[in-house]
Motif scaffolding. Sequence first.
Motif, PDB file in Angstrom:
ATOM      1  N   ASP A   1       0.712  -0.986   0.007  1.00 52.51           N
ATOM      2  CA  ASP A   1       0.119  -0.120  -0.148  1.00 52.51           C
ATOM      3  C   ASP A   1       0.759   1.356   0.059  1.00 52.51           C
ATOM      4  N   ALA A   2       0.216   2.299  -0.729  1.00 52.92           N
ATOM      5  CA  ALA A   2       1.186   3.351  -0.744  1.00 52.92           C
ATOM      6  C   ALA A   2       0.609   4.704  -0.460  1.00 52.92           C
ATOM      7  N   ALA A   3       1.380   5.630   0.215  1.00 52.50           N
ATOM      8  CA  ALA A   3       0.485   7.130   0.481  1.00 52.50           C
ATOM      9  C   ALA A   3       0.266   7.848  -0.640  1.00 52.50           C
TER      10      ALA A   3
ATOM     11  N   CYS B   1      -0.546   5.511  -6.000  1.00 53.22           N
ATOM     12  CA  CYS B   1      -0.768   5.436  -4.687  1.00 53.22           C
ATOM     13  C   CYS B   1      -2.089   4.718  -4.220  1.00 53.22           C
TER      14      CYS B   1
ATOM     15  N   ALA C   1       5.945   4.704   1.444  1.00 50.29           N
ATOM     16  CA  ALA C   1       5.736   3.751   2.682  1.00 50.29           C
ATOM     17  C   ALA C   1       5.108   4.528   3.900  1.00 50.29           C
TER      18      ALA C   1
ATOM     19  N   TYR D   1      -1.191   9.715   5.266  1.00 51.07           N
ATOM     20  CA  TYR D   1      -1.000   8.728   4.221  1.00 51.07           C
ATOM     21  C   TYR D   1      -2.271   8.332   3.593  1.00 51.07           C
TER      22      TYR D   1
ATOM     23  N   ASP E   1       0.694  -0.175  11.089  1.00 54.28           N
ATOM     24  CA  ASP E   1       1.747   0.934  10.711  1.00 54.28           C
ATOM     25  C   ASP E   1       3.324   0.317  10.822  1.00 54.28           C
TER      26      ASP E   1
ATOM     27  N   ARG F   1       2.607  -1.975   7.027  1.00 55.88           N
ATOM     28  CA  ARG F   1       2.126  -1.186   5.894  1.00 55.88           C
ATOM     29  C   ARG F   1       3.186  -0.346   5.376  1.00 55.88           C
ATOM     30  N   GLY F   2       2.993  -0.364   3.909  1.00 54.86           N
ATOM     31  CA  GLY F   2       4.063   0.432   2.970  1.00 54.86           C
ATOM     32  C   GLY F   2       5.362  -0.448   2.928  1.00 54.86           C
TER      33      GLY F   2
END
Length: 785
Positions: A111-113, A140, A284, A314, A372, A389-390
């Motif tokens: 997953d991307a901001a 994103c 991330a 994010y 996170d 995440r990320g």
Amino acid sequence: MTQERHNIVGRHFRIRGLVQGVGFRPHVWLLAREAGLSGQVLNDGEGVEIEAWGTASELDAFTAKLTAEAPPLASITNVQTEVLLGTAPPSGDFIIAPSAHGAITTGIVPDAATCPACLEEILDPNNRRYRYAFTNCTHCGPRLSIIRGIPYDRASTSMSAFPMCPACQAEYEDPADRRFHAQPNACPVCGPRLWLEDHSGKLIAVDPIAETARLLLNGAIVAIKGIGGFHLACDATNTDAVAILRQRKHRDAKPFAVMVCDLTQARLYAAISDAEIRALESPAAPIVLVKMAGMPLAAGIAPGHDHLGLMLPYTPLHHLLMRETGCPLVMTSGNLSSEPQVTSNNEAKEKLSGIADAWLMHDRDIVNRLDDAVMRIDAPGPAILRRARGLAPQPLPLPDAFKGSSRVLAMGGELKSTFCLLKDGQAILSQHMGDLEDATTHADYRKTQALYRQIFDFSPEVIAIDHHPNYLSSQWGNVLAAETGAAVVAIQHHHAHLVACLGENGIDPDAAPALGIILDGLGLGDDGTIWGGELLLGGYDSYKRVGHFVPVALPGGEQAIREPWRNAFAHIRAAFGEETEARLAGTDFGAFLADKPLTTLDKMIARGINAPLSSSAGRLFDAVAALTGICCERQSYEGQAGMQLEAAARPFLASETAYPLTVDGRDPLVLSWRPLWLTLLEDLSAEVPAGRVAARFHLALVAGLADAANRIASQHGVRRVILSGGVMQNQILLEGLFQRLREEGFEVLTHSKVPPNDGGLSLGQALFAARVNCTSVSKSQICPD
């Protein structure tokens, strides 16, 4: 048509890596159209497949741009080309073909901001996505959190419940649009919706974001559904709100993460370096540990710490909410302490009842729970403390020797658990799962493991487990082995740490042995005792224990982990025996022990009843924290004593000298503490401040370990040193050893892609298992003398 256009040739391209769900097909389409090529591009189980026709010069130019101008979230690991036979399609006829199924070898993008373009849209009153909390594009947005399988298409995600409206469909089908084939594409007309409820389930407001902000500014606690799970949020400047959140969540002292509006606001509360800014602003968007400075936040944010866990917004929802509140917000996992973060609306309303005052929810299902990620910038570079995440499940490239190795499923440890799938020369490390002692976490661990196996079409040939038979991960590994027919390979805990660091640094298995300084809490040793302060000489396949901390009893077993004073008493008793009482006389710790059952503890230690010997580095830190009064009675979370001891020491490092300690030159050599305790107790009797005592202890450990490394190097000729284990999260210790050993001519390797703690254990297990003979049950091999 020119003569050159008659010389049409075809090329077949196989692109492997993280190339699905990142706009790679439209990238290929645009390049092909610009070059005047014909052919097609499609997703399949291996990645992206391209058939392109054109002149040799056109194809050469296309090939060069294919990787050089790849989309920002793409990560290409391999490009294969070969001559394509057959008849070329009509000139300029290049299409994006439907996805094909097949053997699953491609990866999934984390997953991307929110990207700058999407943020600009949600802040633009004239844009149709103005204030829309689920805005995303190919650069994103959600990926792993919503995916159920691959190829990565909308039907394989939780967005399948939201058919696109004509406007979104037009974007999706327009190769020139940023949302071309963006699987989570949505807008207010057709996408997920947001709402706010009170404890009775009643809708609170028409504008849920504005009302959530109002509640937070008035001291309320709100459960907020994000990408990978729920957060519990409150005003980070409101001391009463933070105290209430701690009370309701039963989280006495563990630090809270804080989300700030932007870097300008971050700098009001912390000193932030350029490297930390890069980490905060990366796709991330992790929590980054930064040094507190400037204005204080609420007193209860991070008690006893000098660093603060900060993150930037994010998701579009976070950006909108932060702009409404204008103040820093606590964003802590939406769970009861020790349980996993809740992900579903019904679960949140049930489990967070009594904690939250309101629930900000949406109707997009979270398929995969994602906490996170947590990072810190150390002297060696960025360090990942929690890979989530990320970051997950981006595959980790491995040395070439692992290509073609057995397919390994590694089960990880008991705490901070992860699992790892090793295949095709790469390792797929899961997101942080948590502590398996909690039944809910263990169930989530099994569920996520099954999902990964399904997503990656993975059937293990080998299952790797920790050497400790009572770890729940080891027991579950044996169950899976019986179900799948896979061989079982057990590896010693600290050897796995060593191997993980070798692997992530790309060290070839045939390289000379390295010295691993592996410091952590507890792990079962090959001699049946509890290890934790280890110096191991070896590589992927085997090791020799060439040094360790002196073993000291753990009176009460697991109770000694929770109550630091027990370790302090045991250490002083081990050093001074019958002189213990006299040595502690006149100290605050001696007075503290007045009402403790010391006679019982003495008998337990003397008879070895529920008082196993351990060389644990973590328990050594506990002992010092208890003696200084920094954390004495009880730890409310893992590592509390050590972290608070580190924070207390930091201001005094430059002005203090190390305590003495003993490095016994026997084989294996032993680091023992009697000289350290003698001087430390003198300082306590003289009422030397706890921070100065803590600093002298840290400096002693750095000096003693460096001395031990030099002795071992002299004897064995080793020049490469590995720093790993959970205690290596201590920045003073890590940086002190890193700098000292490099000055003395060692090559020093640390972790940068996986955590040094047990979150990286599964990688080491997988790499070891891939190297051993898997025809029978195996375990870590001991190097011959």
